[in-house]
Write a protein that holds these residues in place. Sequence first.
Motif, short mmCIF file in Angstrom:
data_model
loop_
_atom_site.label_atom_id
_atom_site.label_comp_id
_atom_site.label_asym_id
_atom_site.label_seq_id
_atom_site.Cartn_x
_atom_site.Cartn_y
_atom_site.Cartn_z
N PHE A 63 -73.23 6.00 55.02
CA PHE A 63 -74.12 5.40 53.88
C PHE A 63 -75.43 4.59 54.54
O PHE A 63 -75.15 3.72 55.42
N ASP A 64 -76.64 5.33 54.32
CA ASP A 64 -77.48 4.68 55.26
C ASP A 64 -78.75 4.17 54.47
O ASP A 64 -79.68 3.65 54.76
N HIS A 65 -78.75 4.10 53.00
CA HIS A 65 -79.62 3.76 52.14
C HIS A 65 -79.20 3.37 50.88
O HIS A 65 -78.22 3.81 50.38
N CYS A 66 -80.05 2.50 49.94
CA CYS A 66 -79.62 2.16 48.81
C CYS A 66 -80.42 3.13 47.69
O CYS A 66 -81.62 3.63 48.20
N GLY A 67 -79.65 3.40 46.73
CA GLY A 67 -80.61 4.08 45.62
C GLY A 67 -80.29 3.35 44.34
O GLY A 67 -79.46 2.48 44.26
N ARG A 68 -81.14 3.85 43.32
CA ARG A 68 -80.77 3.04 41.94
C ARG A 68 -80.98 4.27 40.86
O ARG A 68 -81.50 5.17 41.00
N PHE A 69 -80.20 4.02 39.96
CA PHE A 69 -80.07 4.86 38.64
C PHE A 69 -80.55 3.98 37.67
O PHE A 69 -80.62 2.64 37.67
N PRO A 70 -81.07 4.17 36.58
CA PRO A 70 -81.27 3.32 35.46
C PRO A 70 -79.97 2.50 35.16
O PRO A 70 -78.93 2.99 35.06
N ASP A 96 -63.33 22.03 31.79
CA ASP A 96 -63.52 21.47 30.38
C ASP A 96 -64.02 19.98 30.83
O ASP A 96 -64.13 19.32 29.89
N HIS A 97 -64.10 19.53 31.98
CA HIS A 97 -64.16 18.27 32.65
C HIS A 97 -65.37 18.05 33.47
O HIS A 97 -65.24 17.82 34.47
N PRO A 98 -66.61 18.35 32.98
CA PRO A 98 -67.73 18.23 33.82
C PRO A 98 -68.10 16.72 34.14
O PRO A 98 -67.46 15.87 33.61
N PRO A 99 -68.60 16.52 35.48
CA PRO A 99 -68.92 15.27 35.68
C PRO A 99 -69.72 14.19 34.67
O PRO A 99 -70.57 14.73 34.11
N GLN A 103 -73.37 14.58 31.11
CA GLN A 103 -74.60 13.85 30.67
C GLN A 103 -75.62 13.99 31.54
O GLN A 103 -76.81 14.03 31.24
N PHE A 104 -75.31 14.52 32.86
CA PHE A 104 -76.29 14.67 33.84
C PHE A 104 -76.38 16.11 34.30
O PHE A 104 -75.32 16.73 34.65
N ASP A 105 -77.65 16.48 34.87
CA ASP A 105 -77.67 17.90 35.36
C ASP A 105 -77.36 18.17 36.67
O ASP A 105 -76.84 19.15 37.15
N ASP A 106 -77.24 16.79 37.59
CA ASP A 106 -76.98 17.02 38.94
C ASP A 106 -76.04 16.21 39.32
O ASP A 106 -75.70 14.97 38.91
N ILE A 107 -75.27 16.49 40.28
CA ILE A 107 -74.28 15.50 40.93
C ILE A 107 -75.02 14.79 41.98
O ILE A 107 -75.43 15.42 42.83
N VAL A 108 -74.87 13.48 41.70
CA VAL A 108 -75.50 12.58 42.96
C VAL A 108 -74.23 11.46 43.38
O VAL A 108 -73.90 10.63 42.65
#
Length: 163
Positions: A63-70, A96-99, A103-108
């Motif tokens: 883990f080498d950096h920070c990120g932000r979501f809303p 039947d159990h998407p991430p 709600q989101f198109d991409d897994i982050v």
Amino acid sequence: MRVPEAEPAVGAWRERLDPSARAGVPAHVTVLFPFLDASRIGPGVSGEIGEVLGRHPSFEARFDHCGRFPGALYLAPERDTHFRRLTEAIVERWPDHPPFGGQFDDIVPHLTVAQGQDEAVWEQVEADLLPELPIVARITSVALLVHDGTRWRQRASFPLRKP
């Protein structure tokens, strides 16, 4: 996946600024949420989870950096391929159990540190975390956490394959 190596850097911030930490969730990267209701996870399902995850090798995460979501600040892995593959494998078995309910198109893949704060707080948290980076963790298993109505508790741990 639990990331105990991150606790010294993120534990106090999470306890203060991440409601999941106060509800018993350790520093982690989520494989899949929401998942099956706890009442549906018996020995058969646990065996299937172990089989699916056991096909994947353990790995080192950096883990080498920070990120932000809303509304959230997180630690991001330098490479997220292994995390993504684990999520994809579980979703393939339980489509039947998407991430995050689809709600989101991409897994982050990420390790949440704080939620629901303003920009000034994010900047303070990030400034505090940056000198602690990188955090290197050995990911050897995936924990299954279930909610008992009040707190999250570990029900099982599934080992990943030795590389």
